[in-house]
Design an enzyme around this catalytic site. Structure first.
Site, PDB file in Angstrom:
ATOM      1  N   ASN A   8      34.962  43.580  36.945  1.00 41.74           N
ATOM      2  CA  ASN A   8      34.988  45.041  36.903  1.00 41.74           C
ATOM      3  C   ASN A   8      36.413  45.538  36.687  1.00 41.74           C
ATOM      4  O   ASN A   8      36.674  46.736  36.769  1.00 41.74           O
ATOM      5  CB  ASN A   8      34.420  45.608  38.218  1.00 41.74           C
ATOM      6  N   ASN A   9      37.332  44.614  36.449  1.00 37.93           N
ATOM      7  CA  ASN A   9      38.740  44.966  36.309  1.00 37.93           C
ATOM      8  C   ASN A   9      39.079  45.112  34.811  1.00 37.93           C
ATOM      9  O   ASN A   9      39.147  44.133  34.073  1.00 37.93           O
ATOM     10  CB  ASN A   9      39.582  43.859  36.968  1.00 37.93           C
ATOM     11  N   ASP A  68      38.935  34.665  39.186  1.00 42.06           N
ATOM     12  CA  ASP A  68      39.417  35.105  40.491  1.00 42.06           C
ATOM     13  C   ASP A  68      40.888  34.741  40.569  1.00 42.06           C
ATOM     14  O   ASP A  68      41.287  33.652  40.153  1.00 42.06           O
ATOM     15  CB  ASP A  68      38.643  34.488  41.658  1.00 42.06           C
ATOM     16  N   PHE A 148      49.143  45.925  36.220  1.00 43.35           N
ATOM     17  CA  PHE A 148      48.296  46.327  37.349  1.00 43.35           C
ATOM     18  C   PHE A 148      48.658  45.468  38.562  1.00 43.35           C
ATOM     19  O   PHE A 148      49.495  44.561  38.488  1.00 43.35           O
ATOM     20  CB  PHE A 148      46.804  46.194  37.000  1.00 43.35           C
ATOM     21  N   LYS A 171      53.432  39.591  28.576  1.00 42.41           N
ATOM     22  CA  LYS A 171      52.683  39.170  29.775  1.00 42.41           C
ATOM     23  C   LYS A 171      51.433  38.394  29.372  1.00 42.41           C
ATOM     24  O   LYS A 171      51.116  37.355  29.956  1.00 42.41           O
ATOM     25  CB  LYS A 171      52.291  40.366  30.657  1.00 42.41           C
ATOM     26  N   HIS A 176      49.641  33.633  34.288  1.00 37.96           N
ATOM     27  CA  HIS A 176      48.641  32.730  34.863  1.00 37.96           C
ATOM     28  C   HIS A 176      47.315  32.821  34.107  1.00 37.96           C
ATOM     29  O   HIS A 176      46.680  31.830  33.795  1.00 37.96           O
ATOM     30  CB  HIS A 176      48.447  33.059  36.349  1.00 37.96           C
TER      31      HIS A 176
HETATM   32  P1  ITT Z   1      37.119  41.311  39.604  1.00 37.04           P
HETATM   33  O1  ITT Z   1      36.824  40.582  40.875  1.00 37.04           O
HETATM   34  O2  ITT Z   1      36.089  42.352  39.255  1.00 37.04           O
HETATM   35  O3  ITT Z   1      37.391  40.383  38.441  1.00 37.04           O
HETATM   36  P2  ITT Z   1      39.504  42.228  40.984  1.00 37.04           P
HETATM   37  O4  ITT Z   1      40.585  43.218  40.643  1.00 37.04           O
HETATM   38  O5  ITT Z   1      38.746  42.436  42.264  1.00 37.04           O
HETATM   39  O6  ITT Z   1      38.493  42.159  39.745  1.00 37.04           O
HETATM   40  P3  ITT Z   1      40.287  39.653  41.988  1.00 37.04           P
HETATM   41  O7  ITT Z   1      39.151  39.621  42.957  1.00 37.04           O
HETATM   42  O8  ITT Z   1      40.568  38.440  41.176  1.00 37.04           O
HETATM   43  O9  ITT Z   1      40.148  40.820  40.906  1.00 37.04           O
HETATM   44  O10 ITT Z   1      41.550  40.144  42.811  1.00 37.04           O
HETATM   45  C1  ITT Z   1      42.768  39.759  42.445  1.00 37.04           C
HETATM   46  C2  ITT Z   1      43.808  40.779  42.829  1.00 37.04           C
HETATM   47  O11 ITT Z   1      45.047  40.083  42.630  1.00 37.04           O
HETATM   48  C3  ITT Z   1      43.843  41.978  41.896  1.00 37.04           C
HETATM   49  O12 ITT Z   1      43.128  43.081  42.378  1.00 37.04           O
HETATM   50  C4  ITT Z   1      45.332  42.276  41.824  1.00 37.04           C
HETATM   51  O13 ITT Z   1      45.731  43.024  42.935  1.00 37.04           O
HETATM   52  C5  ITT Z   1      45.957  40.886  41.943  1.00 37.04           C
HETATM   53  N1  ITT Z   1      46.195  40.318  40.600  1.00 37.04           N
HETATM   54  C6  ITT Z   1      45.455  39.389  39.928  1.00 37.04           C
HETATM   55  N2  ITT Z   1      45.969  39.137  38.719  1.00 37.04           N
HETATM   56  C7  ITT Z   1      47.055  39.931  38.610  1.00 37.04           C
HETATM   57  C8  ITT Z   1      47.999  40.154  37.594  1.00 37.04           C
HETATM   58  O14 ITT Z   1      47.926  39.555  36.416  1.00 37.04           O
HETATM   59  N3  ITT Z   1      48.984  41.013  37.832  1.00 37.04           N
HETATM   60  C9  ITT Z   1      49.064  41.646  39.006  1.00 37.04           C
HETATM   61  N4  ITT Z   1      48.219  41.541  40.006  1.00 37.04           N
HETATM   62  C10 ITT Z   1      47.199  40.669  39.820  1.00 37.04           C
END
Ligand code: ITT
Length: 194
Positions: A8-9, A68, A148, A171, A176
């Site tokens: 959902n991101n 994740d 983000f 980026k 990652h």
């Molecule tokens: P989905 O589960 O719907 O994919 P989410 O935002 O909840 O989306 P995650 O459960 O993977 O994603 O949570 C990971 C969190 O880690 C995310 O909300 C960010 O705060 C942080 N994060 C992950 N990747 C990042 C990135 O590339 N840059 C900055 N913060 C990141």
């Protein structure tokens, strides 16, 4: 082939859509009209990625993958880790999360951290996982406005800018997520698309 990205991101979708192998037609949850909440309760990044992909496959039968990810900071016992999205509470606010990290790390000399992501691909019910890790440091304050999550406080090793100060294309080339995506693309090329 069609693959649904179980997220959902919207930032994650943006970082993936132009970089996934061109022979893949990437679909979003919106494209397939999927509105249920996807659980992520396993307690680990690997476990959550698998749980999300498996859930969507079981619910829809579509080939799919989930991401994740989390930030692991050495000085605070590798937190927030799997709790990255809701580190400062259930409101899942990026700025609250950043402020919590910065206040926990006030005066801390060891600023080493890493971003980790795991992609779980579910094809015909079979799971395949791909990990991406990038090391860096946590800055003392916020730098940059793009990206983000924790992007404004994460500076990858070898760079002067944080993720939030970099051009989007940079980026998406070094992160990652880019590393995991490269492994996913390679695997799809060798095993499915060729
Ligand atoms: P989905 O589960 O719907 O994919 P989410 O935002 O909840 O989306 P995650 O459960 O993977 O994603 O949570 C990971 C969190 O880690 C995310 O909300 C960010 O705060 C942080 N994060 C992950 N990747 C990042 C990135 O590339 N840059 C900055 N913060 C990141």
């Amino acid at each position: 082939m069609n693959i649904v990205f179980a997220t959902n991101n919207l930032h994650k979708i943006r970082e993936i859509e132009n970089y996934i192998d061109k022979r893949v037609c990437l679909k979003s949850l919106k494209d397939i009209g999927f509105i249920k909440e996807i659980p992520e309760t396993s307690g680990t990044i690997l476990g959550n990625a698998i749980q999300k992909a498996r859930f969507l496959f079981d619910e829809t039968g579509f080939d799919c993958f989930a991401d994740d990810s989390g930030l692991e900071i050495e000085a605070i016992n590798n937190r927030p880790g799997v709790d990255s999205a809701h580190f400062a509470g259930p409101q899942r606010s990026h700025s609250d999360n950043i402020n919590k990290v910065l206040s926990e790390m006030l005066g801390c000399e060891n600023r080493k951290a890493l971003f980790k992501t795991v992609f779980a691909l579910c094809l015909k019910g079979e799971i395949h996982v791909f990990e991406g890790i990038i090391e860096g440091t946590i800055t003392n304050s916020i730098h940059g406005i793009d990206g983000f999550g924790y992007d404004p406080i994460f500076r990858p090793i070898g760079f002067k800018e944080t993720f939030a100060e970099m051009p989007f294309e940079l980026k998406t080339k070094i992160s990652h997520r880019a590393i995991a995506l490269e492994k996913l693309n390679f695997w799809l090329d060798v095993n499915i698309l060729r």
